[in-house]
Enzyme design. Sequence first.
Site, PDB file in Angstrom:
ATOM      1  CG  HIS A  65      -1.781   1.114   1.456  1.00 34.35           C
ATOM      2  ND1 HIS A  65      -2.455   1.343   2.637  1.00 34.35           N
ATOM      3  CD2 HIS A  65      -2.138   2.134   0.629  1.00 34.35           C
ATOM      4  CE1 HIS A  65      -3.178   2.438   2.527  1.00 34.35           C
ATOM      5  NE2 HIS A  65      -3.000   2.941   1.326  1.00 34.35           N
ATOM      6  CG  MET A 136      -7.274   4.847   2.882  1.00 38.48           C
ATOM      7  SD  MET A 136      -6.275   3.447   3.434  1.00 38.48           S
ATOM      8  CE  MET A 136      -5.965   3.870   5.155  1.00 38.48           C
ATOM      9  CG  ASP A 174      -5.576  -0.084   5.249  1.00 38.90           C
ATOM     10  OD1 ASP A 174      -5.391  -0.484   6.413  1.00 38.90           O
ATOM     11  OD2 ASP A 174      -4.655   0.373   4.532  1.00 38.90           O
TER      12      ASP A 174
END
Length: 216
Positions: A65, A136, A174
Amino acid sequence: MPIIAPSLLAADFLNLQEACSMINRSEAEWFHLDVMDGRFVPNISFGLPVISSIKKATHKVFDVHLMIEEPEKFAQAFKAAGADILTVHVEACNHLNRNLEQIRSLNMKAGVALNPHTPISQIEEVLCDADLVCIMTVNPGFGGQKFITSMLSKIERLKNAIIRQNSKALIEIDGGVTLENAETIVKAGADILVAGSTVFNSADPEGVIVQLKNIH
Ligand code: DX5
Ligand code: ZN
């Protein structure tokens, strides 16, 4: 059953060998590696030499990432270091379609990540060019933050857009994933759960991975 991607960011950096052995023994399919440049995000983590070293100690899928500016400059280097999946941030790419093509041409899976404030519309035109979309669910830069609950409807909307377009992109979540919220996140449409502190701060990391894995 979700794919589990423990994040190295929460591991003990004095004992990376042990972190790798635990991941190898575990039911996690992927290893999530957070690269930060101190510019795109207000933190610096680790980079190419660490990734190429741990590649020798693990056989899991390397899910890298990139929280960095100008990620296109480093795609080749991350491939050489061992990345199997390379995820760039839409906010860091002026030419996202080209960036995703570049990653695929290097024989990696191409991912695109969205910060919490970034609408799904920003990536709708490239949904069929991406193998993975990373939502996110904290502001990137740090592990151990709280899941932003308004992201649940964003996951649902992304799932619908993927189905509408007949895209094969997987949805990765995430930030702030816990044993308490994981089921709701999977129900909203997540295919992959990244988990840093939930796994590595536990006395039984492998057990936590099994518990996350068994969510459906
Ligand atoms: C945050 C990173 C995450 C982080 C997740 O910028 O992208 O991958 O490691 O950590 P937890 O699971 O502790 O929120
Ligand atoms: Zn990450």
